[in-house]
Design an enzyme around this catalytic site. Structure first.
Site, PDB file in Angstrom:
ATOM      1  N   ALA A  21       0.830  -1.209   0.000  1.00 28.13           N
ATOM      2  CA  ALA A  21       0.000   0.000   0.000  1.00 28.13           C
ATOM      3  C   ALA A  21       0.860   1.253   0.000  1.00 28.13           C
ATOM      4  O   ALA A  21       1.781   1.379   0.799  1.00 28.13           O
ATOM      5  CB  ALA A  21      -0.904   0.004   1.231  1.00 28.13           C
ATOM      6  N   CYS A  22       0.562   2.161  -0.905  1.00 29.21           N
ATOM      7  CA  CYS A  22       1.155   3.494  -0.916  1.00 29.21           C
ATOM      8  C   CYS A  22       0.076   4.463  -1.382  1.00 29.21           C
ATOM      9  O   CYS A  22      -0.844   4.075  -2.091  1.00 29.21           O
ATOM     10  CB  CYS A  22       2.356   3.584  -1.860  1.00 29.21           C
ATOM     11  SG  CYS A  22       3.740   2.530  -1.428  1.00 29.21           S
ATOM     12  N   SER A  23       0.196   5.710  -0.987  1.00 28.85           N
ATOM     13  CA  SER A  23      -0.778   6.719  -1.390  1.00 28.85           C
ATOM     14  C   SER A  23      -0.049   7.990  -1.797  1.00 28.85           C
ATOM     15  O   SER A  23       0.986   8.329  -1.220  1.00 28.85           O
ATOM     16  CB  SER A  23      -1.738   7.037  -0.242  1.00 28.85           C
ATOM     17  OG  SER A  23      -2.404   5.874   0.215  1.00 28.85           O
ATOM     18  N   ASN A 195      -2.933   2.228  -5.339  1.00 26.84           N
ATOM     19  CA  ASN A 195      -2.370   1.007  -5.919  1.00 26.84           C
ATOM     20  C   ASN A 195      -3.343   0.425  -6.945  1.00 26.84           C
ATOM     21  O   ASN A 195      -3.668   1.079  -7.905  1.00 26.84           O
ATOM     22  CB  ASN A 195      -2.033   0.023  -4.791  1.00 26.84           C
ATOM     23  CG  ASN A 195      -1.227   0.701  -3.683  1.00 26.84           C
ATOM     24  OD1 ASN A 195      -1.747   0.919  -2.599  1.00 26.84           O
ATOM     25  ND2 ASN A 195       0.009   1.068  -3.963  1.00 26.84           N
ATOM     26  N   ARG A 227      -8.635   4.111   0.295  1.00 29.36           N
ATOM     27  CA  ARG A 227      -7.656   5.192   0.511  1.00 29.36           C
ATOM     28  C   ARG A 227      -7.743   6.225  -0.612  1.00 29.36           C
ATOM     29  O   ARG A 227      -7.615   7.428  -0.378  1.00 29.36           O
ATOM     30  CB  ARG A 227      -6.238   4.609   0.613  1.00 29.36           C
ATOM     31  CG  ARG A 227      -5.967   3.886   1.911  1.00 29.36           C
ATOM     32  CD  ARG A 227      -4.545   3.363   2.011  1.00 29.36           C
ATOM     33  NE  ARG A 227      -4.335   2.177   1.222  1.00 29.36           N
ATOM     34  CZ  ARG A 227      -3.643   2.116   0.099  1.00 29.36           C
ATOM     35  NH1 ARG A 227      -3.056   3.207  -0.391  1.00 29.36           N
ATOM     36  NH2 ARG A 227      -3.494   0.978  -0.558  1.00 29.36           N
TER      37      ARG A 227
END
Length: 343
Positions: A21-23, A195, A227
């Site tokens: 997970a990255c935002s 993602n 997210r």
């Protein structure tokens, strides 16, 4: 806008949708202020050091074979994971590029021996070294085909990535690979990236939440679409007629809203990622903010106050050796050898 780029398939990303997970968010403020914020999420601590590279350095995309060779036009600040691969960075012209996981990305194999090859470890550097605007990046992608190679890391993990590029004007380009094709999306409205699923599907999901109205209800899990919806609502609704300090604080607060708490566990998701660090790149003032999740403070590197002339030394900040920093850390940077890419 779509563009085909032939790529070598080095692996498929393993894990469920919440595993990697990255935002990323883009704040568009007053007087040309553009701030690009991101979280880096991973299931274990991911060592990340900061480097400053001057312009005029000779580089190459692979150690041998038919690859790109170039001399950097612009200096840049880089976040380098495992001291072997560039995760993100910003150059002295205010171009920012971030790599995020995208499960299911499939890269095409090289079609012939004449096709240039590029290592994932230096892909971000290539674009930051050579381009100033999103339009320049889009034009180059439209004319060039190349293969990508990458090494595993973190005990055999492989990476399936997509990228976002934002320039000083706030224009954003998103690059992602689906079914062997590189799809390129360009718009100043593309202010959020997380993602999977693929970007068009993500926009469709987010449109559903727009119709509900975020003031009434927002999805609250750590899943990528949730997210994306939360980040989109908040980055579009925080005030923009604020001073610089407030603007930076707003971006950090949006990142905190989509971060995954350290140590959080979810049954059935053994590879769930926690937020390890966050960054904010100020494309106007050329300030790069960085903060580790296990520290209270955020520090910054001011590119406009550093010597980026050809022949200047590479500078480095070892985050493992500097654990209580705040404010501008230009004077903490030390001359260093360039990082050794994980070809």
């Amino acid at each position: 806008m779509k563009n085909r780029v032939s790529i070598f398939l080095f692996a498929l990303l393993l894990g469920c949708s919440t595993a990697m997970a990255c935002s990323r968010v883009v704040f568009l403020g007053q007087d040309g202020l553009t701030l690009v914020g991101r979280t880096l999420d991973w299931r274990t601590p991911i060592p990340t050091n900061l480097y400053v590279y001057p312009r005029g350095m000779q580089k190459q995309g692979m150690p041998e074979g038919n690859t790109y060779h170039w001399k950097s036009k612009y200096g840049s600040v880089l976040a380098v994971s495992y001291d072997g691969g560039v995760t993100e960075g910003m150059n002295e012209r205010g171009l920012v590029m971030n790599a995020l996981f995208c499960k299911g990305s499939i890269y095409r194999t090289a079609t012939n021996d004449k096709m240039h090859a590029m290592s994932l470890a230096v892909l971000v550097s290539y674009f930051l070294d050579n381009f100033e605007t999103v339009d320049e990046v889009a034009a180059w992608l439209n004319k060039n085909e190349f293969a990508i190679y990458g090494q595993t890391f973190d005990e055999g993990t492989t990476a399936a990535l997509h990228w976002a590029v934002t320039d000083r004007s706030g224009n954003t380009l998103i690059m992602e690979f689906q079914n062997g094709q590189l799809d390129v999306y360009v718009s100043r409205d593309y202010r959020v990236l997380t993602n999977d699923p693929p970007f068009p599907q993500m926009l469709a999901i987010n449109n559903y939440w727009r119709q509900i109205g975020g003031a009434n209800m927002l999805p609250g899990t750590v899943r990528s679409p949730d997210r994306f919806a939360r980040a989109s609502f908040f980055i579009e609704h925080v005030p923009t007629n604020v001073n610089y300090k407030e603007a930076a604080a707003e971006v950090l607060s949006v990142l905190n809203n989509v971060a995954v708490p350290l140590g959080y566990e979810l049954e059935g998701s053994p590879n769930l990622s926690s937020t390890q660090w966050r960054s904010v790149a100020d494309t106007k003032n050329l300030i790069y903010y960085f903060g580790l999740s296990y520290q209270f403070s955020v520090f910054n590197i001011n590119l406009s106050m550093l010597n980026l002339n050809e022949g200047a030394p590479v500078l480095k900040m070892d985050t493992s050796q500097n654990t209580d920093l705040h404010g501008c850390i230009n004077d903490v940077l030390v001359p260093s050898q360039p990082f050794k890419p994980m070809w």
